[in-house]
Design a protein around this motif. Structure first.
Motif, PDB file in Angstrom:
ATOM      1  N   LEU A 192       0.904  -1.100   0.003  1.00 11.11           N
ATOM      2  CA  LEU A 192      -0.013  -0.150  -0.164  1.00 11.11           C
ATOM      3  C   LEU A 192       0.744   1.321   0.000  1.00 11.11           C
ATOM      4  N   ILE A 193       1.990   1.102   0.755  1.00 15.66           N
ATOM      5  CA  ILE A 193       2.885   2.303   0.632  1.00 15.66           C
ATOM      6  C   ILE A 193       3.677   2.467  -0.407  1.00 15.66           C
ATOM      7  N   LEU A 194       3.770   1.499  -1.457  1.00 16.49           N
ATOM      8  CA  LEU A 194       4.403   1.527  -2.817  1.00 16.49           C
ATOM      9  C   LEU A 194       3.243   2.240  -3.635  1.00 16.49           C
ATOM     10  N   ILE A 195       1.973   1.796  -3.402  1.00 18.12           N
ATOM     11  CA  ILE A 195       1.007   2.311  -4.479  1.00 18.12           C
ATOM     12  C   ILE A 195       0.602   3.674  -4.131  1.00 18.12           C
ATOM     13  N   HIS A 196       0.503   4.058  -2.806  1.00 20.06           N
ATOM     14  CA  HIS A 196       0.404   5.550  -2.503  1.00 20.06           C
ATOM     15  C   HIS A 196       1.565   6.257  -2.944  1.00 20.06           C
ATOM     16  N   SER A 197       2.861   5.835  -2.937  1.00 21.39           N
ATOM     17  CA  SER A 197       4.001   6.658  -3.553  1.00 21.39           C
ATOM     18  C   SER A 197       3.800   6.692  -5.107  1.00 21.39           C
ATOM     19  N   GLY A 198       3.135   6.181  -5.701  1.00 19.29           N
ATOM     20  CA  GLY A 198       2.709   6.310  -7.123  1.00 19.29           C
ATOM     21  C   GLY A 198       3.280   5.074  -7.913  1.00 19.29           C
ATOM     22  N   ILE A 199       3.746   3.912  -7.266  1.00 22.40           N
ATOM     23  CA  ILE A 199       3.999   2.750  -7.929  1.00 22.40           C
ATOM     24  C   ILE A 199       2.964   1.980  -8.143  1.00 22.40           C
ATOM     25  N   LYS A 200       2.366   1.822  -9.261  1.00 22.14           N
ATOM     26  CA  LYS A 200       1.123   1.056  -9.704  1.00 22.14           C
ATOM     27  C   LYS A 200       1.349  -0.085 -10.789  1.00 22.14           C
ATOM     28  N   ASN A 249       8.917  19.189 -10.534  1.00 25.56           N
ATOM     29  CA  ASN A 249       7.656  18.445 -10.850  1.00 25.56           C
ATOM     30  C   ASN A 249       6.949  19.063  -9.620  1.00 25.56           C
ATOM     31  N   ASN A 250       6.108  20.215  -9.627  1.00 28.97           N
ATOM     32  CA  ASN A 250       5.339  20.673  -8.648  1.00 28.97           C
ATOM     33  C   ASN A 250       4.350  20.036  -8.138  1.00 28.97           C
ATOM     34  N   LYS A 251       3.693  19.049  -8.954  1.00 28.19           N
ATOM     35  CA  LYS A 251       2.665  18.368  -8.723  1.00 28.19           C
ATOM     36  C   LYS A 251       2.933  17.350  -7.734  1.00 28.19           C
ATOM     37  N   ALA A 252       4.070  16.929  -8.063  1.00 23.58           N
ATOM     38  CA  ALA A 252       4.410  15.719  -7.300  1.00 23.58           C
ATOM     39  C   ALA A 252       4.879  16.143  -5.780  1.00 23.58           C
ATOM     40  N   ILE A 253       5.349  17.168  -5.704  1.00 19.44           N
ATOM     41  CA  ILE A 253       6.081  18.059  -4.481  1.00 19.44           C
ATOM     42  C   ILE A 253       4.664  18.063  -3.766  1.00 19.44           C
ATOM     43  N   ILE A 254       3.566  18.778  -4.146  1.00 17.45           N
ATOM     44  CA  ILE A 254       2.383  19.000  -3.476  1.00 17.45           C
ATOM     45  C   ILE A 254       2.074  17.858  -3.046  1.00 17.45           C
ATOM     46  N   GLN A 255       2.010  16.688  -3.621  1.00 13.78           N
ATOM     47  CA  GLN A 255       1.475  15.455  -3.233  1.00 13.78           C
ATOM     48  C   GLN A 255       2.202  14.905  -2.038  1.00 13.78           C
ATOM     49  N   VAL A 256       3.708  15.167  -2.181  1.00 14.02           N
ATOM     50  CA  VAL A 256       4.611  14.730  -0.959  1.00 14.02           C
ATOM     51  C   VAL A 256       4.367  15.535   0.091  1.00 14.02           C
ATOM     52  N   LEU A 257       3.924  16.789  -0.028  1.00 17.51           N
ATOM     53  CA  LEU A 257       3.513  17.883   1.180  1.00 17.51           C
ATOM     54  C   LEU A 257       2.216  17.318   1.722  1.00 17.51           C
ATOM     55  N   ILE A 258       1.449  16.652   1.193  1.00 19.59           N
ATOM     56  CA  ILE A 258       0.147  16.538   1.728  1.00 19.59           C
ATOM     57  C   ILE A 258       0.150  15.381   2.603  1.00 19.59           C
ATOM     58  N   THR A 316       4.471   5.937   8.812  1.00 18.28           N
ATOM     59  CA  THR A 316       3.838   5.303   7.470  1.00 18.28           C
ATOM     60  C   THR A 316       3.815   6.394   6.160  1.00 18.28           C
ATOM     61  N   PHE A 317       3.027   7.411   6.928  1.00 20.05           N
ATOM     62  CA  PHE A 317       2.857   8.665   5.938  1.00 20.05           C
ATOM     63  C   PHE A 317       4.211   9.364   5.589  1.00 20.05           C
ATOM     64  N   VAL A 318       4.990   9.410   6.346  1.00 19.95           N
ATOM     65  CA  VAL A 318       6.290   9.968   6.406  1.00 19.95           C
ATOM     66  C   VAL A 318       7.073   9.192   5.492  1.00 19.95           C
ATOM     67  N   VAL A 319       7.030   7.676   5.509  1.00 14.22           N
ATOM     68  CA  VAL A 319       7.515   6.746   4.377  1.00 14.22           C
ATOM     69  C   VAL A 319       7.230   7.152   3.268  1.00 14.22           C
ATOM     70  N   ILE A 320       5.909   7.510   2.950  1.00 14.65           N
ATOM     71  CA  ILE A 320       5.286   7.401   1.671  1.00 14.65           C
ATOM     72  C   ILE A 320       5.721   8.761   1.180  1.00 14.65           C
ATOM     73  N   SER A 321       6.033   9.788   1.781  1.00 16.83           N
ATOM     74  CA  SER A 321       6.716  11.128   1.372  1.00 16.83           C
ATOM     75  C   SER A 321       7.826  10.725   1.083  1.00 16.83           C
ATOM     76  N   ILE A 322       8.738  10.107   1.641  1.00 16.40           N
ATOM     77  CA  ILE A 322      10.144   9.864   1.171  1.00 16.40           C
ATOM     78  C   ILE A 322      10.297   9.165  -0.085  1.00 16.40           C
ATOM     79  N   VAL A 323       9.480   7.871  -0.079  1.00 16.82           N
ATOM     80  CA  VAL A 323       9.488   7.104  -1.438  1.00 16.82           C
ATOM     81  C   VAL A 323       9.039   8.064  -2.663  1.00 16.82           C
ATOM     82  N   MET A 324       8.090   9.021  -2.394  1.00 16.53           N
ATOM     83  CA  MET A 324       7.481   9.904  -3.476  1.00 16.53           C
ATOM     84  C   MET A 324       8.523  10.971  -3.611  1.00 16.53           C
ATOM     85  N   LEU A 325       9.369  11.409  -2.660  1.00 15.32           N
ATOM     86  CA  LEU A 325      10.262  12.435  -3.030  1.00 15.32           C
ATOM     87  C   LEU A 325      11.557  11.802  -3.763  1.00 15.32           C
ATOM     88  N   TYR A 326      11.901  10.487  -3.372  1.00 13.78           N
ATOM     89  CA  TYR A 326      13.050   9.892  -3.915  1.00 13.78           C
ATOM     90  C   TYR A 326      12.810   9.646  -5.498  1.00 13.78           C
TER      91      TYR A 326
END
Length: 580
Positions: free
Chosen positions: A100-108, A297-306, A334-344
């Motif tokens: 779920l963390i991977l999917i929320h991070s954008g890996i689908k 990638n401003n859209k991705a960063i907004i998602q990270v910040l959410i 776990t939400f911080v972890v999602i933010s890290i994977v998205m940012l990475y």
């Protein structure tokens, strides 16, 4: 065999590897007294044998203990069905959390990097969660924290797809029914997880509003269902009774409680510093690369910040909460972890491939070393638990129903959870332990330190750290829960065999309260010795939350307040009087 199939097999192999590791640890982790108490119908002592017993038990629980009726219904269900089934399902739930963390991070979809990202998620969770033993391996704790995080992420998945203008579900009645169920489950789960989910929904709806993004109606159904579930959770009669029993309604000071809350948050941030440091390090890399116009990638960063903002904002209301232990930050972490994977993923193209491989290799080695140590520790715990059960069986065969049991070889730390019984048969943990095994009583073998308190002393968790020359460590600590009349105002703490230089005594979190200690007795090798209470006052060093203290007629009186009030007793061995 195609390249895509090879990638799938590699991913499935990684999933199976971690599944079996967590399954093994779950098997080695024994049930605790807290689990034993959930094997019976609340307030009756009757063993749970059917679903109706669980319904009745949770009705009482909802009125008296807390509002987590759904979560604790799962705990009681597994105590009825057996831990073997729980071990398998709980290991699958952990793997589900990572997915779920991977999917929320954008890996689908499965690609050549998904195995790398899965291992990265496990590393981030393993080193970044503030607490693991009591949130992933302990039956009652994992259902309260691991499972509720999965409930939340599952419920929020359609919202995550909506950010990108996609619909995860078909807009029909089935979608509304599913979101109705998931919303209720996410809302009526755990206070901290529900707070996090609510913060995320707030930010995501703002994103939809300002972005003028149209969303499916079933998302509104889910949001409404979540609010209803959260109301059931937070407005449970038991919550008001619990706050009142802790003395917060009679003597509540908001500013003082906020200061206490800040101390709790500082401790939690320290426990999770790995993921916070990494997050801000990646933010700096993103800023540096974006200034050079290589990554934008401003859209991705907004998602990270959410995700990151939801994790941070969700802990603010806990500033005024009576209790905020580290494990309460589990879902937020776990939400911080999602933010890290998205940012990475945003900046990964700007990071040298060799550096990525080397970093993952080093972290992987550290992960294997840490997991190996944890396996060995739980194996020791399992061996002691097995020896205990064999001793209980042998004693019952001989008609002996009052049993002395060996100590657990380890104490609780970030990865290990031990809820120990003690020397007193009247201790709550001893009582439920004896009840579960159909015994009259159980006590712990070995030396002990006994503290005599009074009826007006604060109830709750007391903890002692022993300094044998290596300062205060979790490995040399012991704790009990004080329930005044139930334990006859006698607190039994395990006592080490080594010489003690100084002792740290931690009191329960509370608004202003009093603790009276009439006597402290040490029993080593069957010989009882007392602490000289008159000399004690000169050797007390108040550290945190100690308003005042005094010794009057050989009785120590202490006023405390705060999240973690504690004091240190120096020159401890010199205070021990001659043999009584």
């Amino acid at each position: 065999m195609t390249y895509k199939n090879i990638t799938k097999y590699i991913l499935y192999s990684i999933l199976l590897l971690f599944f079996f590791y967590f399954l093994i640890i779950n098997i080695l982790m024994p049930l605790t007294p807290d689990d034993f108490s959930r094997a019976t119908v609340s307030h009756t002592g009757k063993k749970i044998t059917n679903i109706w017993d669980i319904v009745y038990s949770q009705y009482y629980f909802y009125q008296v203990v807390n509002g987590r009726a759904i979560v604790h219904a799962f705990v009681e269900l597994f105590m009825m069905l057996g831990k073997d089934l729980f071990n398998i399902i709980n290991s699958l739930v952990f793997i589900s959390l990572c997915v779920l963390i991977l999917i929320h991070s954008g890996i689908k979809e499965i690609n050549k990097f998904v195995g790398f990202h899965f291992i990265l998620v496990v590393i981030l969770l393993w080193f970044g969660l503030p607490s693991i033993g009591d949130t992933i391996f302990w039956l009652s704790g994992s259902v309260n924290y691991l499972w509720t995080a999965v409930f939340s992420l599952s419920f929020l998945l359609p919202f995550r797809f909506a950010i990108e203008g996609k619909e995860l579900l078909n807009s029909n009645k089935k979608a509304h029914i599913l979101m109705l169920a998931l919303g209720l489950l996410a809302g009526w789960s755990h206070e901290n997880t529900a707070m996090l989910t609510g913060c995320f929904l707030f930010f995501i709806f703002l994103y939809f509003w300002f972005g003028k993004i149209k969303i499916a109606r079933y998302l509104y159904t889910g949001a409404l269902s979540f609010v209803i579930g959260a109301l059931f959770l937070f407005l449970a009669p038991a919550n008001f009774n619990r706050v009142k029993s802790m003395g917060y309604t009679d003597n509540y000071d908001l500013w003082r409680q906020v200061k206490i809350g800040f101390e709790s948050i500082k401790y939690i941030l320290k426990s999770s510093q790995f993921i916070f440091v990494l997050f801000f390090f990646l933010i700096l890399i993103y800023i540096w690369t974006s200034k050079r116009s290589r990554v934008k990638n401003n859209k991705a960063i907004i998602q990270v910040l959410i995700y990151f903002s939801a994790a941070c904002v969700s802990i603010i209301p806990m500033l005024v909460s009576p209790e905020f232990p580290p494990r309460s930050f589990f879902a937020s972490a776990t939400f911080v972890v999602i933010s890290i994977v998205m940012l990475y993923r945003v900046i990964s193209t700007e990071i040298n491939s060799s550096l990525k491989v080397i970093s993952l290799f080093i972290l992987g080695i550290l992960l294997v070393m840490s997991m190996s140590r944890v396996y060995l520790d739980y194996n020791k715990i399992h061996e002691t638990h097995t020896a205990r059960e064999a001793l209980i069986t042998e004693s019952k065969q001989k008609g002996i129903y009052s049993v002395s049991l060996p100590k657990m070889p380890l104490a609780t730390d970030k990865y290990i959870f031990v809820y120990e019984i003690n020397k007193s048969p009247d201790y709550i943990a001893n009582g439920v332990y004896a009840q579960y095994y159909d015994l009259d009583s159980v006590v712990l073998e070995g030396d002990y330190l006994k503290v005599y308190t009074t009826d007006d002393s604060l109830a709750g968790w007391y903890k002692i750290y022993y300094d044998s020359g290596q300062s205060f460590r979790e490995k040399e600590s012991t704790y009990v829960i004080h329930a005044t009349a139930l334990d006859k105002n006698q607190l039994y703490f395990n006592y080490p065999e080594t010489e003690i230089k100084q002792l740290r005594l931690d009191f329960p979190a509370s608004a202003t309260a009093n603790v009276t200690i009439e006597k402290i007795v040490i029993n080593q090798n069957g010989v009882a010795k007392e602490i000289d209470m008159d000399k004690l006052e000169k050797n007390i060093q108040p550290v945190s939350g100690i308003l005042n203290y005094s010794v009057d007629k050989s009785v120590l009186k202490i006023s405390i307040e705060g999240e973690n009030p504690h004091l240190i007793i120096r020159n401890f061995n010199e205070l021990v009087e001659t043999t009584k």
